[in-house]
Design an enzyme around this catalytic site. Structure first.
Site, PDB file in Angstrom:
ATOM      1  N   SER A  92       0.849  -1.190   0.000  1.00  0.00           N
ATOM      2  CA  SER A  92       0.000   0.000   0.000  1.00  0.00           C
ATOM      3  C   SER A  92       0.877   1.229   0.000  1.00  0.00           C
ATOM      4  CB  SER A  92      -0.900   0.014   1.244  1.00  0.00           C
ATOM      5  OG  SER A  92      -1.549   1.267   1.393  1.00  0.00           O
ATOM      6  N   TYR A 103      -1.479  -0.159  10.663  1.00  0.00           N
ATOM      7  CA  TYR A 103      -1.551  -0.537   9.245  1.00  0.00           C
ATOM      8  C   TYR A 103      -0.312  -0.040   8.506  1.00  0.00           C
ATOM      9  CZ  TYR A 103      -3.414  -0.823   4.461  1.00  0.00           C
ATOM     10  OH  TYR A 103      -3.601  -1.106   3.139  1.00  0.00           O
TER      11      TYR A 103
END
Length: 281
Positions: free
Chosen positions: A156, A169
């Site tokens: 990501s 995250y």
């Protein structure tokens, strides 16, 4: 927590391109990856589709099988080490050796670090990082012995941009980025292609399923995700990058994300000031 057996949706011998294993295949980007592969190479591959929800996987599998693909359904909860081990044992029992592994499964976060339990941090690391590493290390010996194979980690842009309310995250995706970029260098020249995909804004349910501080689902659609590219477009760009042998593939980057990545490299202090004042959901 077990693999609960492999469900075959179409009996057919594995042929020249072998087995492609996709995690997080029940929806979103994983579903789009599976359907793209089925539509463009169904006669040459067997798809192994993994995720937590068997019914979702079966629905995706049936659509892939209708395109002519051989499909195996392998449910697994990647947050659970025992479930991961059971899935790997089931693959070994069936004699299935993936020649391509796409580590697509992931879970995000929407909470400040001070309000996020360590259990949530641990789950974020299990799903986004440790599961991908474990599955990769399980299939890697077969690829090395064969002198060929493909591994993709869907990381990501969060691995590179420290957006607030994503501490766990961001950390898990940064660890994933570092591991697979290192692995690509270690395996260079050995016939095994390692690609790290960096999606930005893609219209999936990742924000709806993101963990709050106590582990509950956030439940909302992030406006940036809602305005992002389609999963189908992202899947096509990732698969094209893999076919072209790229070690890093970016997709779904709008002007803000491209600017942020540039600042990350050239002016990180300025990026921090921008992020501190940004309206983050």
């Amino acid at each position: 927590h077990s693999a609960d057996g492999l469900l075959s949706l179409q009996a057919q011998a594995v042929n020249d391109e072998g087995v492609i294993w996709i995690t997080g295949a029940g929806s979103g980007l994983g579903e789009a990856l599976a359907l793209n592969i089925a539509a463009n190479g169904a006669a040459r591959v067997t798809l192994v589709l993994s995720g937590r929800r068997r019914t979702q996987l079966e629905g995706v599998g049936q659509r892939c099988a209708a395109l002519g693909a051989t499909v195996q359904i392998l449910p697994v909860d990647l947050a659970d080490p025992d479930s991961r081990k059971a899935a790997l044992v089931e693959l070994q029992r069936q004699g299935i050796r993936p020649e391509t592994l796409i580590n697509n499964a992931g879970v995000s976060q929407r909470a400040p670090a001070e309000e996020t339990s360590c259990d949530v941090d641990r789950r974020l690391m299990e799903v986004n990082y440790l599961a991908a590493v474990e599955l990769t290390k399980a299939v890697l010996p077969g690829m090395i012995a064969a002198g060929r194979g493909r591994i993709c980690a869907v990381s990501s842009v969060a691995a590179l941009i420290p957006v607030p309310q994503r501490s766990g995250y961001n950390a898990a995706k940064a660890a994933q980025w570092a591991f697979f970029r290192t692995l690509a260098n270690e395996l260079s020249g050995r016939g095994i292609q390692v690609t790290t995909a960096i999606p930005g804004f893609v219209r999936t349910d990742i924000s709806r399923n993101a963990h709050t501080g106590d582990g509950k689902a956030w439940g909302g659609m992030d406006r940036n995700q809602a305005g992002g590219i389609s999963p189908e477009q992202a899947a096509g760009e990732i698969l094209r990058g893999m076919r072209r042998g790229r070690t890093v593939v970016y997709t779904g980057l709008d002007l803000r994300l491209r600017t942020s990545l540039l600042l990350h490299r050239l002016a990180p202090a300025l990026l921090d000031r921008i992020l501190r004042n940004a309206e983050v959901t």
